[in-house]
Design a protein around this motif. Structure first.
Motif, short mmCIF file in Angstrom:
data_model
loop_
_atom_site.label_atom_id
_atom_site.label_comp_id
_atom_site.label_asym_id
_atom_site.label_seq_id
_atom_site.Cartn_x
_atom_site.Cartn_y
_atom_site.Cartn_z
N ALA A 65 -3.51 -3.45 -3.72
CA ALA A 65 -2.82 -2.19 -3.45
C ALA A 65 -2.82 -1.26 -4.66
CB ALA A 65 -1.39 -2.47 -3.00
N PHE A 66 -2.63 -1.83 -5.85
CA PHE A 66 -2.48 -1.00 -7.05
C PHE A 66 -3.77 -0.85 -7.85
CE2 PHE A 66 1.93 -2.01 -6.14
CZ PHE A 66 2.57 -0.80 -6.43
N LEU A 67 -4.85 -1.51 -7.44
CA LEU A 67 -6.08 -1.45 -8.21
C LEU A 67 -6.63 -0.03 -8.37
CD1 LEU A 67 -8.15 -3.06 -9.77
CD2 LEU A 67 -9.35 -3.54 -7.62
N PRO A 68 -6.61 0.81 -7.35
CA PRO A 68 -7.11 2.18 -7.56
C PRO A 68 -6.32 2.93 -8.65
CG PRO A 68 -6.94 1.72 -5.21
CD PRO A 68 -6.26 0.57 -5.92
N LEU A 69 -5.02 2.67 -8.75
CA LEU A 69 -4.21 3.30 -9.79
C LEU A 69 -4.52 2.72 -11.16
CD1 LEU A 69 -2.59 3.56 -7.00
CD2 LEU A 69 -0.58 3.89 -8.43
N LEU A 70 -4.68 1.40 -11.22
CA LEU A 70 -4.98 0.74 -12.48
C LEU A 70 -6.32 1.20 -13.04
CD1 LEU A 70 -3.72 -2.75 -11.38
CD2 LEU A 70 -2.85 -1.55 -13.39
N ARG A 71 -7.25 1.48 -12.18
CA ARG A 71 -8.57 1.97 -12.63
C ARG A 71 -8.44 3.32 -13.34
NH1 ARG A 71 -11.48 -0.70 -7.64
NH2 ARG A 71 -12.88 -2.14 -8.76
N LYS A 90 0.83 -1.20 0.00
CA LYS A 90 0.00 0.00 0.00
C LYS A 90 0.87 1.26 0.00
CE LYS A 90 -4.34 -1.56 0.43
NZ LYS A 90 -5.43 -1.24 -0.52
N ALA A 91 1.94 1.23 0.80
CA ALA A 91 2.85 2.38 0.85
C ALA A 91 3.53 2.58 -0.50
CB ALA A 91 3.88 2.18 1.95
N ALA A 92 3.94 1.50 -1.15
CA ALA A 92 4.56 1.60 -2.47
C ALA A 92 3.58 2.16 -3.49
CB ALA A 92 5.06 0.23 -2.92
N ALA A 93 2.33 1.71 -3.44
CA ALA A 93 1.33 2.23 -4.36
C ALA A 93 1.10 3.72 -4.17
CB ALA A 93 0.01 1.47 -4.19
N GLU A 94 1.16 4.17 -2.94
CA GLU A 94 1.02 5.60 -2.66
C GLU A 94 2.18 6.39 -3.26
OE1 GLU A 94 0.62 5.91 1.54
OE2 GLU A 94 -1.37 4.96 1.58
N GLN A 95 3.40 5.84 -3.18
CA GLN A 95 4.55 6.49 -3.79
C GLN A 95 4.38 6.61 -5.30
OE1 GLN A 95 7.67 3.96 -1.31
NE2 GLN A 95 8.72 5.53 -2.48
N VAL A 96 3.94 5.52 -5.91
CA VAL A 96 3.73 5.54 -7.36
C VAL A 96 2.65 6.54 -7.73
CG1 VAL A 96 3.01 4.16 -9.35
CG2 VAL A 96 4.52 3.15 -7.63
N ALA A 97 1.56 6.56 -6.98
CA ALA A 97 0.45 7.47 -7.27
C ALA A 97 0.91 8.93 -7.23
CB ALA A 97 -0.68 7.24 -6.28
N GLN A 98 1.76 9.25 -6.26
CA GLN A 98 2.26 10.62 -6.16
C GLN A 98 3.08 11.02 -7.38
OE1 GLN A 98 4.37 10.86 -2.43
NE2 GLN A 98 2.52 10.57 -1.20
N ALA A 99 3.79 10.05 -7.96
CA ALA A 99 4.66 10.34 -9.10
C ALA A 99 3.93 10.35 -10.43
CB ALA A 99 5.80 9.33 -9.15
N THR A 100 2.82 9.60 -10.52
CA THR A 100 2.15 9.42 -11.81
C THR A 100 0.82 10.15 -11.91
OG1 THR A 100 0.92 7.44 -11.12
CG2 THR A 100 3.16 7.11 -11.98
#
Length: 270
Positions: free
Chosen positions: A134-140, A69-79
């Motif tokens: 963890a990454f599903l919200p970003l994939l959506r 979840k923490a990693a997904a948050e990092q990715v979300a901030q960057a993308t």
């Protein structure tokens, strides 16, 4: 248009080669997880050598859903909150305890079998759930909506029976469960236009990035498995693929998949 990838488990072997080949395209940004980035010397080199400096390592343990979840948050901030393709490659293939190749009847005790199966289930089955969740919200919010499980024919019932593959019990059973995880997410996400699929990279010689060379016993066990597969599936081929060969085919499949292919299992061996 840039494409954002997350590769879960990319410190060595097939996962590392997936990262390397994806990074060759400067339009891609590749986020890759490892349990210990600092000690992942092969991954560190890939990060440094990436022509476009487009590989971002993240320290994650798939058994710990909080770290994902923490990693997904990092990715979300960057993308800007988006991810196009998730490739889940993390798997438990630990040869150190001597259990990797055992059949159900070859464990020293039922306690040893229970311990091995529980640990394998945490990584190979729950790990896939943790990473997708963890990454599903970003994939959506992504443009591609692809979820790929790097799987194995050793987790497919028909292939196991055809090859009479009684060995690698814990790995095969928990990877079979992982294939069902893929199917469950496919059923959950089909109406959203997702592509969720599993791909087997085949038998791949990954000794070049293993922490230590295989022992004579491990090589003998691997030959025992290969011989059985070749005997019962003669057209399978007995020569391991290089990581480069396997991943080129894996990524070819990834790029070719469309919504009509969701909930399917593919192999580079055809």
């Amino acid at each position: 248009m840039p494409t954002y990838y997350a590769v879960i488990g990319g410190s060595r072997g097939v996962g590392l080669e997936i990262v390397r080949q994806l990074a060759a395209n400067p339009n891609n940004t590749v986020y890759v997880t490892a349990r210990n980035v600092e000690k992942s010397v092969h991954l560190v080199k890939v990060v440094q050598d990436a022509p476009a400096q487009n590989v971002v390592p993240l320290q994650v343990d798939v058994v710990d859903h909080r770290s994902l979840k923490a990693a997904a948050e990092q990715v979300a901030q960057a993308t800007g909150g988006a991810l196009d393709v998730l490739i889940h490659n993390a798997a438990k293939m630990d040869y150190a305890n001597g259990n990797q190749f055992r059949s159900l009847t070859e464990y020293d005790s039922m306690d040893a079998l229970d311990a091995e199966f529980i640990e394998a289930f945490k990584v190979n089955t729950l790990g896939a759930i943790h990473s997708i969740d963890a990454f599903l919200p970003l994939l959506r919010k992504g443009s591609t909506k692809k979820i790929i499980i790097i799987s194995t024919g050793g987790g497919e019932r028909n292939i196991v029976w055809q090859a009479r593959l009684n060995m690698t019990a814990a790995y095969g059973v928990t990877k079979c469960a992982e294939n069902m995880v893929m199917t469950k997410y496919a059923a959950e996400l089909v109406d959203e236009g997702f592509v969720v699929a599993a791909i087997s990279p085949g038998v791949v010689d990954v000794t070049g990035t293993n922490p230590s060379p295989p022992s004579a016993e491990e090589l003998a066990d691997l030959k025992r498995i290969t011989d059985k597969i070749v005997k019962n599936i003669p057209n399978y081929g007995d020569n391991p693929l290089t990581p480069e060969q396997s991943v080129k085919k894996v990524l070819g499949i990834v790029h070719s998949l469309g919504p009509q292919d969701t909930a399917t299992f593919h192999s580079v061996r055809g």
